[in-house]
Design an enzyme around this catalytic site. Structure first.
Site, PDB file in Angstrom:
ATOM      1  N   GLU A  93     -29.593  24.733 -48.773  1.00  0.00           N
ATOM      2  CA  GLU A  93     -28.143  24.923 -48.668  1.00  0.00           C
ATOM      3  C   GLU A  93     -27.576  23.683 -47.995  1.00  0.00           C
ATOM      4  O   GLU A  93     -27.951  23.346 -46.870  1.00  0.00           O
ATOM      5  CB  GLU A  93     -27.811  26.171 -47.841  1.00  0.00           C
ATOM      6  CG  GLU A  93     -28.055  27.465 -48.608  1.00  0.00           C
ATOM      7  CD  GLU A  93     -27.598  28.723 -47.858  1.00  0.00           C
ATOM      8  OE1 GLU A  93     -27.730  29.817 -48.432  1.00  0.00           O
ATOM      9  OE2 GLU A  93     -27.134  28.609 -46.706  1.00  0.00           O
TER      10      GLU A  93
ATOM     11  N   ASP B  81     -17.779  29.587 -38.656  1.00  0.00           N
ATOM     12  CA  ASP B  81     -18.918  28.932 -38.027  1.00  0.00           C
ATOM     13  C   ASP B  81     -18.806  28.897 -36.520  1.00  0.00           C
ATOM     14  O   ASP B  81     -17.724  28.754 -35.962  1.00  0.00           O
ATOM     15  CB  ASP B  81     -19.060  27.512 -38.567  1.00  0.00           C
ATOM     16  CG  ASP B  81     -19.671  27.501 -39.953  1.00  0.00           C
ATOM     17  OD1 ASP B  81     -20.803  27.990 -40.087  1.00  0.00           O
ATOM     18  OD2 ASP B  81     -19.002  27.049 -40.905  1.00  0.00           O
TER      19      ASP B  81
END
Lengths: 400, 267
Positions: free
Chosen positions: B49, B60
């Site tokens: 990824e 995040d």
């Protein structure tokens, strides 16, 4: 317009704008919120409680004030000010925070979070959280914490925890990011009170519905005082909640022109501004598709404005739609021009406007003289200028 | 068959679970990324990824936020990330690469332009955190037509209806976010994850990668026993962050961590 304006659709789309662009963890809470919003907005008990608070706690209706001296001085249209600055806590923001906080209470949430730029929404949220006895955390960009110290202190006095956000550009957009991170972590007991008509559905529609009290009152008051509808409406647009609150009840009144005033900062041509509708492009940020300030890689560009409350790279999705269909004209006012608006209202009418609202005043300075004396402009005086005394004094080289 | 589908089929046949490392493209510098991708493959990665840096990474935690900020300071954006994938593909035609990030960079490039470029570069999957199935109808066919899998996220509060929705339109794998929170946060609760995976598996046959909270060989092993793949991100990026003055050291530490995870997962 032959058909009645009826936006958004049931999934929160205003044409291509709006929607629910959120991380999966937030899908459940926004759907839960939407269900509660749909249920209570037609619930007579809820409406009664909200109306009573707006009347007795906020002090509504706010006056519609004919600024005769200023109108005469400009020599054009009659200027009427919608006095949202006279609300409890000093701005229109409380119309929405009360609505959402009452909703939070009905949903059984015990913790409130909010983002704030200038601090007005943070103060309005801390205020209602204090009154309802709810825990309150306000996220504020570290840069804004510095330039809006007075409001930080007010929030703390009211019992809120103010978290200075150090990531990114350390302004309103970063405060929103951090609030979303908090929400994703604490979804079970937390209600996120968004302060403007942005975010994922149902926020743009819900915040608008709580703010349309401004336009509904203004319409009635204008008819009562002047015997007719206004010719033009003017309001500043950051996220756009005070503007949509004033505009929305007039959308189907074709003869009423509407002007949304964005912050041009140093000037739109310099790139240092906060005017996505005038100089941005459609994109996706903070849960909705809307006009944004982004570069060719889709990164969000830092914004600039003298007014912390307008310092935001996006705008409510309904404004994007109203721009595209041509119903509202979006214009922009530089920092320097906004100061002219600030001094004009202060000196002509004895009313000190917030720097955000000063953008609307500055556009009125341009617009009113182009209209005739029997025409009417309603300008939204969305907040009072007390919070900006430090900024203004500093610009004038005065220490207070 | 897409590289992702082939990879998961092959893993299943060998009774192994996928190790899926995440790094942010361009962090700590653009020259670091492609060699690191190759090294991760050698250390046992099955899928990579690759994070597309974004100015406003709302889902995040601080570690990946700072990785994005470092990469953006070096003007790393979607267009350069696509170049990196093309560079990687010159010598690796086997390991699937998934771009992970937020929608706006793709939105600004334009869905069709992006789909074409991603296909040309050799991208296998796209995972956009802020694009739930409800909003994906404008892009999903464009991706599908070009053999690019759309990977959706499931969360602890996703219900069966949502699993079915993702099963119907998603492909490649589904990324299960093991906890309510941001990347790199807290500790995952194995029992909760197990229970949830049982429900998810009832409604989809897509492989399930599990991420958020995988920190070391032990958690990797635990998670591998529950799902079909283990996603590790913040733990790797912490190595970069701890060695900003010495990227080679970071590379070594990442390799060692991945090897220890691989060994634990295969034991």
């Amino acid at each position: 317009m032959t058909e009645k304006y009826n936006m958004p659709d049931e999934r929160g789309h205003f044409g291509p704008y709006g929607g629910m662009f959120v991380a999966e963890t937030l899908m459940e809470p926004i759907q839960e919120l939407n269900a509660a919003y749909q249920r209570y907005m037609i619930d007579p008990d809820f409406i009664a409680e909200l109306d009573a608070d707006l009347q007795h706690y906020v002090g509504r209706p706010s006056p519609l004030y004919h600024a005769q001296r200023w109108s005469k001085n400009l020599g054009g249209a009659q200027i009427y000010l919608k006095r949202e600055d006279l609300n409890h806590t000093g701005a229109h923001k409380i119309n929405n925070t009360i609505g959402q906080a009452l909703l939070a209470k009905r949903m059984g949430k015990t913790r409130i979070i909010a983002e704030t730029g200038a601090g007005q929404h943070g103060v309005a949220t801390a205020t209602i959280a204090a009154r309802l006895g709810l825990e309150c955390v306000v996220y504020m960009g570290a840069v804004d914490v510095q330039r809006q110290k007075l409001n930080v202190y007010r929030m703390q006095l009211l019992g809120a925890k103010v978290v200075a956000v150090e990531s990114g550009s350390k302004t309103l957009k970063d405060a929103l990011n951090e609030a979303l991170r908090d929400w994703v972590t604490n979804v079970d007991n937390t209600f996120y009170i968004i302060g403007t008509v942005a975010g994922p559905h149902p926020y743009p529609a819900m915040v608008r519905d709580f703010q349309t009290i401004i336009g509904r009152e203004a319409k009635e008051q204008c008819i009562a005082q002047a015997g007719r509808l206004p010719d033009a409406l003017v309001a500043c647009v950051g996220g756009g909640s005070n503007a949509i609150g004033l505009f929305h009840p007039f959308i189907d009144d074709e003869g009423v022109k509407m002007y949304g005033v964005e912050a041009a900062g140093d000037g739109v041509e310099t790139g240092r501004h906060s005017a996505p509708l005038c100089a941005g492009r459609p994109g996706v940020l903070h849960g909705n598709r809307t006009y944004l300030m982004a570069d060719d890689d889709g990164e969000i560009i830092e914004t600039h404005s003298i007014s912390a409350g307008l310092d935001y790279p996006g705008v409510g999705p309904e404004h994007s739609w109203l721009k595209d269909i041509g119903r509202v004209e979006y214009v922009n006012i530089t920092d320097t021009e906004a100061l002219e608006g600030f001094y004009a209202l202060t000196q002509m009418e004895g009313i000190i406007p917030a720097l955000e609202s000063s953008h609307a005043m500055a556009y009125t300075l341009k617009l009113a003289p182009t209209m005739s004396k029997d025409q009417i402009i309603i300008v939204n005086l969305s907040g009072r200028g007390d919070k900006d005394m430090h900024t203004m004094a500093e610009r004038e080289g005065i220490e207070i | 068959m897409s590289r992702l589908a082939a990879k998961f089929e092959q893993l299943k046949a060998n009774n192994r679970k996928a190790l899926i490392p995440f790094i942010t493209a361009g962090d700590p510098n653009p020259e670091f990324t492609v060699p690191m991708m190759h090294e991760m493959v050698k250390a046992g990665a099955d899928v990579i990824e690759l994070g597309v840096p974004f100015s406003d990474p709302m889902a995040d935690g601080p570690v990946i936020q700072r990785a994005s900020e470092r990469a953006l300071e070096l003007h790393m954006g979607l267009r350069k990330v696509l170049d990196m994938v093309a560079e990687f593909r010159k010598t690796d035609n086997d390991i699937p690469v998934v771009l992970m990030g937020y929608l706006n960079p793709i939105e600004i490039m334009g869905y069709e332009v992006f789909a074409d470029k991603a296909q040309q570069a050799g991208v296998d999957g796209v995972l956009t955190v802020d694009l739930p199935p409800e909003e994906s109808e404008d892009c999903i066919d464009l991706f599908k037509d070009r053999g690019i899998d759309q990977i959706f996220l499931l969360a602890p509060n996703s219900n069966a209806e949502r699993v079915k929705k993702m099963d119907a339109i998603g492909s490649g794998y589904i990324y299960y976010v093991s906890l309510k929170g941001v990347t790199g946060a807290g500790h995952l609760n194995t029992d909760d994850v197990k229970e949830k995976l049982a429900m998810i598996k009832e409604h989809t046959s897509l492989p399930i990668g599990i991420g958020f909270g995988v920190k070391d060989a032990k958690t990797a092993k635990t998670v591998a026993d529950i799902g079909d793949g283990v996603v590790v991100g913040s733990a790797l990026i912490s190595k970069i962050e701890a060695n900003l003055d010495n990227p080679e050291q970071a590379k070594q530490e990442i390799i060692e961590l991945l090897q220890s995870m691989r060994n634990a997962m295969d034991s």
